[in-house]
Design a protein around this motif. Structure first.
Motif, PDB file in Angstrom:
ATOM      1  N   ARG A  67      30.833  63.883  80.134  1.00  0.00           N
ATOM      2  CA  ARG A  67      31.323  63.317  78.864  1.00  0.00           C
ATOM      3  C   ARG A  67      32.204  64.373  78.221  1.00  0.00           C
ATOM      4  O   ARG A  67      31.801  65.532  78.103  1.00  0.00           O
ATOM      5  N   SER A  68      33.370  63.965  77.822  1.00  0.00           N
ATOM      6  CA  SER A  68      34.362  64.889  77.247  1.00  0.00           C
ATOM      7  C   SER A  68      34.516  66.124  78.123  1.00  0.00           C
ATOM      8  O   SER A  68      34.572  67.255  77.629  1.00  0.00           O
ATOM      9  N   ASN A  98      15.816  66.437  74.009  1.00  0.00           N
ATOM     10  CA  ASN A  98      16.999  65.950  73.291  1.00  0.00           C
ATOM     11  C   ASN A  98      18.280  66.382  73.991  1.00  0.00           C
ATOM     12  O   ASN A  98      18.420  67.534  74.393  1.00  0.00           O
ATOM     13  N   GLY A  99      19.189  65.435  74.109  1.00  0.00           N
ATOM     14  CA  GLY A  99      20.525  65.753  74.606  1.00  0.00           C
ATOM     15  C   GLY A  99      20.638  65.931  76.101  1.00  0.00           C
ATOM     16  O   GLY A  99      21.697  66.330  76.603  1.00  0.00           O
ATOM     17  N   THR A 100      19.558  65.630  76.853  1.00  0.00           N
ATOM     18  CA  THR A 100      19.631  65.817  78.311  1.00  0.00           C
ATOM     19  C   THR A 100      20.335  64.659  79.000  1.00  0.00           C
ATOM     20  O   THR A 100      20.644  64.746  80.193  1.00  0.00           O
ATOM     21  N   GLY A 101      20.558  63.554  78.265  1.00  0.00           N
ATOM     22  CA  GLY A 101      21.357  62.478  78.847  1.00  0.00           C
ATOM     23  C   GLY A 101      20.594  61.211  79.166  1.00  0.00           C
ATOM     24  O   GLY A 101      20.973  60.482  80.086  1.00  0.00           O
ATOM     25  N   LYS A 102      19.570  60.898  78.364  1.00  0.00           N
ATOM     26  CA  LYS A 102      18.776  59.681  78.611  1.00  0.00           C
ATOM     27  C   LYS A 102      19.588  58.425  78.248  1.00  0.00           C
ATOM     28  O   LYS A 102      19.671  57.486  79.034  1.00  0.00           O
ATOM     29  N   THR A 103      20.165  58.435  77.045  1.00  0.00           N
ATOM     30  CA  THR A 103      21.004  57.295  76.655  1.00  0.00           C
ATOM     31  C   THR A 103      22.211  57.194  77.573  1.00  0.00           C
ATOM     32  O   THR A 103      22.619  56.095  77.976  1.00  0.00           O
ATOM     33  N   THR A 104      22.759  58.347  77.933  1.00  0.00           N
ATOM     34  CA  THR A 104      23.882  58.379  78.881  1.00  0.00           C
ATOM     35  C   THR A 104      23.506  57.673  80.179  1.00  0.00           C
ATOM     36  O   THR A 104      24.307  56.924  80.753  1.00  0.00           O
ATOM     37  N   HIS A 114      10.359  59.349  74.117  1.00  0.00           N
ATOM     38  CA  HIS A 114      10.023  60.749  73.868  1.00  0.00           C
ATOM     39  C   HIS A 114       8.540  60.991  74.092  1.00  0.00           C
ATOM     40  O   HIS A 114       8.145  61.960  74.717  1.00  0.00           O
ATOM     41  N   ARG A 163      32.419  67.550  80.027  1.00  0.00           N
ATOM     42  CA  ARG A 163      31.221  68.385  80.215  1.00  0.00           C
ATOM     43  C   ARG A 163      30.223  67.631  81.098  1.00  0.00           C
ATOM     44  O   ARG A 163      29.923  66.452  80.845  1.00  0.00           O
TER      45      ARG A 163
HETATM   46  N1  LIG Z   1      30.444  59.966  72.680  1.00  0.00           N
HETATM   47  C1  LIG Z   1      30.184  61.142  73.254  1.00  0.00           C
HETATM   48  N2  LIG Z   1      31.181  61.942  73.675  1.00  0.00           N
HETATM   49  C2  LIG Z   1      30.949  63.132  74.254  1.00  0.00           C
HETATM   50  N3  LIG Z   1      29.711  63.636  74.467  1.00  0.00           N
HETATM   51  C3  LIG Z   1      28.680  62.888  74.060  1.00  0.00           C
HETATM   52  C4  LIG Z   1      28.856  61.610  73.435  1.00  0.00           C
HETATM   53  N4  LIG Z   1      27.641  61.107  73.147  1.00  0.00           N
HETATM   54  C5  LIG Z   1      26.740  62.012  73.565  1.00  0.00           C
HETATM   55  N5  LIG Z   1      27.359  63.067  74.117  1.00  0.00           N
HETATM   56  C6  LIG Z   1      26.711  64.262  74.683  1.00  0.00           C
HETATM   57  O1  LIG Z   1      26.059  63.867  75.888  1.00  0.00           O
HETATM   58  C7  LIG Z   1      24.820  64.564  76.004  1.00  0.00           C
HETATM   59  C8  LIG Z   1      23.740  63.570  76.296  1.00  0.00           C
HETATM   60  O2  LIG Z   1      23.625  62.688  75.181  1.00  0.00           O
HETATM   61  P1  LIG Z   1      22.567  61.519  75.186  1.00  0.00           P
HETATM   62  O3  LIG Z   1      22.683  60.805  73.888  1.00  0.00           O
HETATM   63  O4  LIG Z   1      22.709  60.744  76.429  1.00  0.00           O
HETATM   64  O5  LIG Z   1      21.212  62.353  75.254  1.00  0.00           O
HETATM   65  P2  LIG Z   1      19.720  61.881  75.001  1.00  0.00           P
HETATM   66  O6  LIG Z   1      18.887  62.540  76.036  1.00  0.00           O
HETATM   67  O7  LIG Z   1      19.654  60.389  74.940  1.00  0.00           O
HETATM   68  O8  LIG Z   1      19.459  62.538  73.573  1.00  0.00           O
HETATM   69  P3  LIG Z   1      18.386  62.212  72.426  1.00  0.00           P
HETATM   70  O9  LIG Z   1      17.036  62.487  72.993  1.00  0.00           O
HETATM   71  O10 LIG Z   1      18.730  63.194  71.375  1.00  0.00           O
HETATM   72  O11 LIG Z   1      18.585  60.774  72.007  1.00  0.00           O
HETATM   73  C9  LIG Z   1      24.599  65.322  74.699  1.00  0.00           C
HETATM   74  O12 LIG Z   1      24.851  66.674  74.952  1.00  0.00           O
HETATM   75  C10 LIG Z   1      25.612  64.758  73.759  1.00  0.00           C
HETATM   76  O13 LIG Z   1      26.110  65.754  72.920  1.00  0.00           O
END
Ligand SMILES: Nc1ncnc2c1ncn2[C@@H]1O[C@H](COP(=O)(O)OP(=O)(O)OP(=O)(O)O)[C@@H](O)[C@H]1O
Length: 299
Positions: A20-21, A45-51, A202, A23
């Motif tokens: 993403r972007s 948090n932020g490991t990419g679950k929603t991704t 979580h 990274r």
């Molecule tokens: N629209 C976006 N553009 C670029 N990077 C993004 C975007 N949305 C999320 N990210 C990055 O992608 C990474 C994974 O985000 P994601 O939301 O998938 O994590 P997550 O595990 O679901 O987090 P959380 O537990 O906080 O909900 C994070 O580092 C976030 O900063």
């Protein structure tokens, strides 16, 4: 913990990576999730679950590898997937009625632009009945509690009769009773309708009775394992970056606890053994009939 009802593959990752972007979020995911399973996606948090969910829906491109869902490349089977996003409350217009909101699951657009026929309304009524909000069909979303709004969001995801239901943090921001009711509802969808379910979570404890496996995001890679293998203190300690114990009660129920909480022997925010019996089909006393726990629920 349960075994999935089927050996068919519902979701297949093959050396999948996502950026993403520019990274790298996670890479080299290779695993298969069986149909009929109830799977958690876990990670800090932020490991990419929603991704991961967005990747499965084809909303985010892969930088490498393949993801197949229901036998098709990600994004091509979305008409057979129900998705409840994390921000379901802020994404929907709270002036809509519950029924109008559920109908959006069929029309995919604002109510009124597409004509809605009687069959659509009957399908919406069926989905609302299933989740226990049929008596609120004409209430505006702004008049409903968070728990009932979430049920409406689940009804919207169910109205297209999906094979796979994906929910992003469905227990967040709900009180304990609503969390329990949501878990009962997911159990019912899985057991009665054979729906495959995937949940970003979580806290594993509330979901443990219905989970068959988990995708865990560890050291930048997604892995899938059956629940028996995920419930390992060393793995969970590594995953969460803090000391975690897997505790088994004398009744054989398991729960996950931060190390400091284990000593008092008290499990917080989880199901009682009698409730586990209802949810757990492996248990000899588990009944087939299901009583909707929200039938008399007031907001
Ligand atoms: N629209 C976006 N553009 C670029 N990077 C993004 C975007 N949305 C999320 N990210 C990055 O992608 C990474 C994974 O985000 P994601 O939301 O998938 O994590 P997550 O595990 O679901 O987090 P959380 O537990 O906080 O909900 C994070 O580092 C976030 O900063």
């Amino acid at each position: 913990m349960r075994k999935p009802a089927s050996d068919d593959v519902c979701i297949r990752f093959d050396h999948a990576s996502v950026e993403r972007s520019g990274r790298l979020i996670w890479s080299d995911g290779t695993f298969s999730i069986p149909g009929g399973s109830v799977t958690a996606i876990v990670g800090t948090n932020g490991t990419g679950k929603t991704t991961m969910m967005k990747t499965e829906l084809g909303l985010l491109p892969l930088s490498n590898g393949r993801v197949e869902v229901l036998g098709q490349p990600a994004g091509q089977a979305n008409d057979r997937i129900g998705y409840v996003p994390q921000s379901y409350t802020s994404d929907i217009d709270s002036n809509l009625t519950a029924e109008q909101s559920v109908l959006l699951g069929l029309t995919g657009t604002r109510f009124g632009i597409h004509p809605v026929n009687r069959q659509d309304k009957e399908r919406a009524a069926g989905a609302m009945r299933f989740v226990g909000v049929e008596d609120r069909a004409h209430a505006r979303l702004s008049q409903l509690s968070g728990g009932l709004r979430q049920r409406v969001a689940i009804a919207q995801a169910l109205v297209c009769n999906p094979k796979l239901l994906m929910l992003d943090e469905p227990l967040a921001n709900l009180d304990l009773a609503s969390q329990r009711a949501t878990v009962h509802l997911l159990a019912q969808l899985n057991r009665q309708l054979g729906m495959t379910i995937q949940v970003v979570a979580h806290d594993l404890n509330m979901l443990l009775p219905i989970l068959t496996g988990a995708v865990y995001l560890l050291d930048g890679h997604p892995h899938y394992a059956r629940m028996d293998d995920v419930l390992d203190s060393d793995l969970l300690t590594h995953l969460y970056g803090t000391k975690v114990e897997v505790v088994t009660t004398p009744q054989g129920d398991m729960f996950v606890a931060p190390d400091t909480d284990v000593s008092d022997g008290v499990a917080h925010d989880r199901f009682k053994t009698t409730e586990m019996v209802d949810l757990h089909p492996r248990h000899p006393e588990a009944g087939e009939a299901y009583e909707n726990p929200t039938a008399n629920q007031q907001d």
